[in-house]
Design a protein around this motif. Structure first.
Motif, PDB file in Angstrom:
ATOM      1  N   PHE A 258       0.626  -1.102  -0.135  1.00 15.34           N
ATOM      2  CA  PHE A 258      -0.050  -0.085   0.070  1.00 15.34           C
ATOM      3  C   PHE A 258       0.908   1.193  -0.078  1.00 15.34           C
ATOM      4  N   GLY A 259       2.096   1.198  -0.522  1.00 14.57           N
ATOM      5  CA  GLY A 259       2.879   2.496  -0.617  1.00 14.57           C
ATOM      6  C   GLY A 259       3.647   2.403   0.720  1.00 14.57           C
ATOM      7  N   GLY A 260       4.044   1.534   1.162  1.00 12.75           N
ATOM      8  CA  GLY A 260       4.968   1.565   2.517  1.00 12.75           C
ATOM      9  C   GLY A 260       6.323   2.305   2.277  1.00 12.75           C
ATOM     10  N   VAL A 261       7.044   2.258   3.315  1.00 15.88           N
ATOM     11  CA  VAL A 261       8.276   3.152   3.406  1.00 15.88           C
ATOM     12  C   VAL A 261       9.271   2.314   2.285  1.00 15.88           C
ATOM     13  N   PRO A 262       9.740   3.251   1.091  1.00 11.93           N
ATOM     14  CA  PRO A 262      10.472   2.680   0.030  1.00 11.93           C
ATOM     15  C   PRO A 262      11.939   2.536   0.643  1.00 11.93           C
ATOM     16  N   ASP A 263      12.490   1.657  -0.301  1.00 15.34           N
ATOM     17  CA  ASP A 263      13.865   1.328  -0.051  1.00 15.34           C
ATOM     18  C   ASP A 263      14.706   2.300  -0.283  1.00 15.34           C
ATOM     19  N   PRO A 264      15.958   2.496   0.567  1.00 11.14           N
ATOM     20  CA  PRO A 264      16.897   3.584   0.484  1.00 11.14           C
ATOM     21  C   PRO A 264      17.547   3.427  -1.263  1.00 11.14           C
ATOM     22  N   PRO A 265      17.790   4.373  -1.670  1.00 14.65           N
ATOM     23  CA  PRO A 265      18.673   4.386  -3.145  1.00 14.65           C
ATOM     24  C   PRO A 265      20.173   4.260  -2.592  1.00 14.65           C
ATOM     25  N   TRP A 282      22.127   8.375  -8.967  1.00 17.68           N
ATOM     26  CA  TRP A 282      21.917   7.161  -7.928  1.00 17.68           C
ATOM     27  C   TRP A 282      21.041   6.259  -8.662  1.00 17.68           C
ATOM     28  N   ARG A 283      20.911   5.193  -7.938  1.00 18.96           N
ATOM     29  CA  ARG A 283      20.109   3.956  -8.492  1.00 18.96           C
ATOM     30  C   ARG A 283      19.059   3.388  -7.545  1.00 18.96           C
ATOM     31  N   LEU A 284      18.092   2.692  -7.906  1.00 16.49           N
ATOM     32  CA  LEU A 284      16.994   2.243  -6.813  1.00 16.49           C
ATOM     33  C   LEU A 284      17.324   0.623  -6.956  1.00 16.49           C
ATOM     34  N   SER A 285      16.631  -0.113  -5.906  1.00 17.93           N
ATOM     35  CA  SER A 285      16.694  -1.612  -5.865  1.00 17.93           C
ATOM     36  C   SER A 285      16.075  -2.216  -7.412  1.00 17.93           C
ATOM     37  N   ASP A 286      16.304  -3.318  -7.673  1.00 16.98           N
ATOM     38  CA  ASP A 286      15.800  -3.795  -8.997  1.00 16.98           C
ATOM     39  C   ASP A 286      14.233  -4.001  -8.753  1.00 16.98           C
ATOM     40  N   ASP A 287      13.912  -4.431  -7.648  1.00 16.60           N
ATOM     41  CA  ASP A 287      12.264  -4.769  -7.386  1.00 16.60           C
ATOM     42  C   ASP A 287      11.791  -3.569  -6.816  1.00 16.60           C
ATOM     43  N   HIS A 288      11.961  -2.316  -6.991  1.00 17.50           N
ATOM     44  CA  HIS A 288      11.366  -1.199  -6.276  1.00 17.50           C
ATOM     45  C   HIS A 288       9.929  -0.770  -6.976  1.00 17.50           C
ATOM     46  N   LEU A 289       9.270  -0.172  -6.120  1.00 15.92           N
ATOM     47  CA  LEU A 289       7.919   0.248  -6.751  1.00 15.92           C
ATOM     48  C   LEU A 289       8.389   1.773  -7.161  1.00 15.92           C
ATOM     49  N   PRO A 290       7.556   2.393  -7.970  1.00 16.62           N
ATOM     50  CA  PRO A 290       7.469   3.629  -8.149  1.00 16.62           C
ATOM     51  C   PRO A 290       7.572   4.788  -7.255  1.00 16.62           C
ATOM     52  N   THR A 291       8.319   5.578  -7.417  1.00 13.43           N
ATOM     53  CA  THR A 291       8.393   6.645  -6.313  1.00 13.43           C
ATOM     54  C   THR A 291       8.067   8.016  -6.665  1.00 13.43           C
ATOM     55  N   LEU A 346       5.774   9.269   2.424  1.00 12.38           N
ATOM     56  CA  LEU A 346       6.726   8.359   3.286  1.00 12.38           C
ATOM     57  C   LEU A 346       8.063   8.392   2.717  1.00 12.38           C
ATOM     58  N   PHE A 347       9.193   8.805   3.798  1.00 12.05           N
ATOM     59  CA  PHE A 347      10.409   8.754   3.018  1.00 12.05           C
ATOM     60  C   PHE A 347      10.979   7.523   3.562  1.00 12.05           C
ATOM     61  N   SER A 348      12.130   7.119   2.577  1.00  9.96           N
ATOM     62  CA  SER A 348      13.219   5.993   2.913  1.00  9.96           C
ATOM     63  C   SER A 348      14.045   6.506   3.788  1.00  9.96           C
ATOM     64  N   PRO A 349      14.821   5.341   4.306  1.00  5.75           N
ATOM     65  CA  PRO A 349      16.131   6.071   5.123  1.00  5.75           C
ATOM     66  C   PRO A 349      17.153   6.687   4.249  1.00  5.75           C
ATOM     67  N   HIS A 350      17.830   7.196   4.559  1.00  5.36           N
ATOM     68  CA  HIS A 350      18.930   7.894   3.652  1.00  5.36           C
ATOM     69  C   HIS A 350      19.938   6.927   3.376  1.00  5.36           C
ATOM     70  N   SER A 351      20.400   7.024   2.189  1.00  2.80           N
ATOM     71  CA  SER A 351      21.499   6.292   1.397  1.00  2.80           C
ATOM     72  C   SER A 351      22.773   6.487   2.183  1.00  2.80           C
ATOM     73  N   PRO A 352      23.691   5.800   2.200  1.00  5.73           N
ATOM     74  CA  PRO A 352      25.231   5.734   2.994  1.00  5.73           C
ATOM     75  C   PRO A 352      25.770   7.050   2.420  1.00  5.73           C
ATOM     76  N   GLU A 353      26.273   7.810   3.174  1.00  2.86           N
ATOM     77  CA  GLU A 353      26.954   8.925   2.770  1.00  2.86           C
ATOM     78  C   GLU A 353      28.023   8.722   2.187  1.00  2.86           C
ATOM     79  N   VAL A 354      28.313   9.426   1.105  1.00  6.48           N
ATOM     80  CA  VAL A 354      29.688   9.294   0.065  1.00  6.48           C
ATOM     81  C   VAL A 354      30.298  10.719  -0.026  1.00  6.48           C
ATOM     82  N   THR A 355      31.515  10.754  -0.055  1.00  8.85           N
ATOM     83  CA  THR A 355      32.416  12.042  -0.032  1.00  8.85           C
ATOM     84  C   THR A 355      33.111  12.150  -1.217  1.00  8.85           C
TER      85      THR A 355
END
Length: 584
Positions: A258-265, A282-291, A346-355
C-alpha cells in the motif's frame, strides 16, 4: 546522607572528605578524623558525591602520575609507559604542551560553535517544522491507509453478500424440486395417492364408468411405473459450483503493498562527478516500486583550526529523476552527499553518505580541435569531439621500419579548441589502460606552432625528458621554465618527471635518479589544473584529488590543453568538461 551512620539513625552529611572519598555528619567526622592524627589533615568540602582525584594516576601503573601525552593514542601516559610500556615507540609530548594545544583548539572550536549560533537556531526552527510535518504526514498516511482498507472491506462485503444470496436461491430451488418428487413417490404407496385411487376404481362394477375412469388412470400409472424404473433425483444436492479457491487472492493480499516506506537508493559512484558543480547519480533496487520524488542532501566539511567539522545539510527537494546537479560548490573542499526517496509522503532511510573532493579550480570546458595540426591519418576523432583515438596504421609500421636508418617515430598532437589567458582552470579525462604512450598537459600557442611545423624526433631518449635518460645537458634544459609541460602515461603506468627547483612530486622517491621510483599506476581518471597567473601546472588523480606532480610553466602566450599520442591509445574527456561546449 552520611556514609557512616546506619538507618534508621542515619543523619544528613555536613561535609565530605576528598581523601577518604566519603561524606560525614558532624559526629562521624569528628570520630573518624580525630585531632592529632594524619586524618585530621585531610581536605574536606561541603557535602558532595563528586570525588574527583587530586592527581590523575596512570591506569597501567597505578602508583605513577601521568605527566606526558601520547600523540598517537591521544591519551595521558606516565614515564614508565614511555620507557618500556605500550607507548615506547609512540611520539609523546609534555603535559603542559598538550594542555596548551588542546585547550587552544577546544577554545577555538567552542568559539566557532558560538559564532554559528544563528545558524543553529535556524536549523532548530527547521527541525521543529519537520517535526510538525512528520506528525501531520503520519496522520495523513494513517487516514489514507484506513481508506484503502475500508474500500477493500466494502468490496469483499459486496462479493460476500452476492455469493450468499446466490447460494440461498439455488438451495431453495433444489429443495422445491426434491419435495415435489417426494410427494410424487408418496402417491405410489398403498392406500395413499395414486395407488389408493386406483384401488377404489377397481371396486367399480359399472362397466361404462370403469372404462371411462380407468383409461386416464392407466396412463398415470404407466408414467409412475416408468419413473420408478428410471429413478433420478430431481436435483443435485452438491454445491460444488459455489466452492471458492481463494489461495491466489490470499497470496496477492499478503504481497500487496500500500505504498509503504520505500527502500533507500544508492549513490552511483561510477557515474557521479564533482567539479565546481556536482552531478550526482543514484540507482534504486531492482524490485522497487515507483517513487514520487527524491531528496538530495549535501554538506561541506570545513577545516577549522586543524579540525574537520561538518556543517549542516543543505537540501534539494523534489528531484524527479535518478540524478541532479548541485551548483556553486567551494573549490578544493570536501563534500558529503546522501539521498532518499519519497512515496505517498513516506520517506525512505538515507543512503550511505559518500564523500567527494572538489577540484582546486572551476571546470574548463573544451572539445578536441580538428583544425590545428590534427593528423587524419593516425588519429580518429568521434563526432562529439570528446574522444580521440590513435590507431597503429600502415603508416606507423612503415615509420617503425625506418628506425634502422635513424628516422624515429613522432608523436601525433591534438589540442583543445579553447585557450586560457588568465585565472585558474581544471579539466579531467580518462586514458585507456591499453594505450602505448600518451603525453598530457599544457602548451602555449608559440610552442604549438613549433610542434606542428617542425616535428621533432620524439622517440629519441634525449628529446623525451620523461624517459629517464641520464643526460646532464637534458636536465639543464629541463630546469628552465618552458612554454609547455607534458606528463607521460602508457601501458597502465604514469611516469613522474625528475623533480627540479621549479617542480615537486607527491612521493619522496620521485626525486631519485632511479626511473623505477618515478613510475606510478595509471589513475582511472587524470586531472590537470593550470594556474595561469602563477605560471604553474598541477596533475591530479581525479578520483582522490591527490596531487601527483606540479611544476612551473611559461605562460607568456595563450595556453591550450595538449595531448600527444603514439601507437594505439585513446583519450576521453569527462562529460562535464564537454557538456558546456556541446550546448553551443
Amino acid at each position: 546522607m552520611c556514609n557512616i551512620c546506619k538507618p534508621p539513625q542515619q543523619q544528613e552529611a555536613t561535609k565530605s572528605c576528598m581523601d577518604c572519598k566519603a561524606s560525614y555528619c558532624n559526629e562521624c567526622f569528628k570520630l573518624h578524623h580525630p585531632w592529632g592524627t594524619p586524618k585530621a589533615q585531610h581536605e574536606y568540602v561541603g557535602p558532595t558525591t563528586n570525588f574527583r582525584p587530586k592527581v590523575l594516576m596512570c591506569p597501567e601503573h597505578e602508583m605513577e602520575k601521568v605527566n606526558m601525552y601520547c600523540e598517537v593514542c591521544r591519551r595521558p601516559v606516565c614515564h614508565l609507559c614511555k620507557l618500556g610500556g605500550s607507548h615506547a615507540n609512540h611520539k609523546v609530548t609534555s603535559m603542559s604542551s598538550a594542555y596548551k594545544i588542546l585547550k587552544e583548539k577546544l577554545a577555538k572550536s567552542i568559539h566557532y560553535l558560538i559564532s554559528k549560533e544563528d545558524q543553529v537556531r535556524t536549523q532548530i526552527t527547521e527541525l521543529d517544522l519537520l517535526i510538525n510535518q512528520t506528525e501531520e504526514n503520519g496522520q495523513l498516511a494513517e487516514r489514507r491507509a484506513n481508506e484503502h482498507f475500508e474500500r477493500l472491506f466494502e468490496t469483499l462485503q459486496e462479493r460476500k453478500s452476492e455469493m450468499l444470496r446466490s447460494i440461498e436461491q439455488s438451495r431453495n430451488r433444489r429443495l422445491d424440486q426434491l419435495k415435489a418428487q417426494v410427494e410424487e413417490y408418496q402417491g405410489m404407496l398403498e392406500n395413499s395417492g395414486l395407488v389408493g385411487y386406483a384401488q377404489e376404481v377397481l371396486k367399480e362394477t359399472d362397466q361404462s364408468c370403469f372404462v371411462q375412469t380407468a383409461k386416464q388412470l392407466h396412463i398415470r400409472i404407466q408414467k409412475a411405473t416408468e419413473s420408478l424404473r428410471t429413478f433420478h433425483p430431481a436435483s443435485d444436492p452438491c454445491f460444488d459450483e459455489f466452492v471458492l479457491n481463494t489461495s491466489r487472492e490470499e497470496t496477492l493480499l499478503k504481497e500487496m503493498c500500500f505504498g509503504g516506506v520505500p527502500d533507500p537508493p544508492l549513490i552511483d559512484l561510477s557515474n557521479s562527478r564533482v567539479y565546481n558543480e556536482a552531478s550526482i547519480c543514484w540507482r534504486l533496487s531492482d524490485d522497487h516500486l515507483p517513487t514520487d520524488h527524491h531528496v538530495l542532501e549535501y554538506r561541506l566539511w570545513e577545516n577549522v583550526n586543524d579540525l574537520t567539522i561538518n556543517s549542516f545539510f543543505s537540501r534539494l527537494d523534489r528531484v524527479y529523476g535518478p540524478s541532479t546537479v548541485v551548483c556553486d560548490l567551494e573549490p578544493d573542499s570536501l563534500y558529503s552527499f546522501r539521498v532518499r526517496s519519497c512515496r505517498n509522503s513516506l520517506f525512505s532511510p538515507h543512503s550511505p553518505e559518500v564523500t567527494f573532493h572538489t577540484p582546486p579550480a572551476p571546470a574548463f570546458g573544451f572539445l578536441f580541435s580538428d583544425k590545428c595540426g590534427f593528423s587524419t591519418e593516425r588519429l580518429i576523432l568521434n563526432k562529439r569531439r570528446d574522444t580521440v583515438e590513435s590507431v597503429a596504421s600502415m603508416a606507423f609500421l612503415l615509420a617503425a621500419e625506418r628506425v634502422q636508418t635513424g628516422s624515429y617515430i613522432g608523436l601525433d598532437y591534438i589540442i583543445g579548441d579553447m585557450g586560457i589567458t588568465q585565472g585558474r582552470h581544471y579539466w579531467a579525462f580518462k586514458v585507456e589502460p591499453y594505450s602505448y604512450m600518451i603525453k598530457v598537459g599544457v602548451a602555449s600557442d608559440s610552442k604549438l606552432l613549433e610542434w606542428f611545423h617542425n616535428p621533432r624526433d620524439t622517440s629519441s631518449p634525449r628529446y623525451d625528458h620523461d624517459s629517464g635518460h641520464d643526460s646532464g645537458s637534458e636536465d639543464a634544459c629541463y630546469e628552465l621554465s618552458q612554454p609547455f609541460t607534458l606528463l607521460t602515461l602508457g601501458m597502465g603506468k604514469l611516469f613522474i618527471p625528475k623533480t627540479s627547483s621549479s617542480s615537486s612530486a607527491s612521493t619522496a622517491n620521485a626525486s631519485s635518479g632511479d626511473p623505477g621510483n618515478r613510475v606510478l599506476p595509471m589513475p582511472q581518471r587524470l586531472g590537470v589544473c593550470l594556474d595561469y597567473d602563477e605560471c604553474r601546472v598541477y596533475f591530479y588523480d581525479a578520483d582522490t584529488m591527490r596531487c601527483l606532480y606540479e611544476r612551473q610553466v611559461d605562460c607568456s602566450g595563450t595556453m591550450y590543453p595538449a595531448f600527444g599520442l603514439m601507437g594505439s591509445g585513446k583519450v576521453q574527456l569527462e562529460e562535464f568538461i564537454t557538456a558546456k561546449r556541446l550546448t553551443f
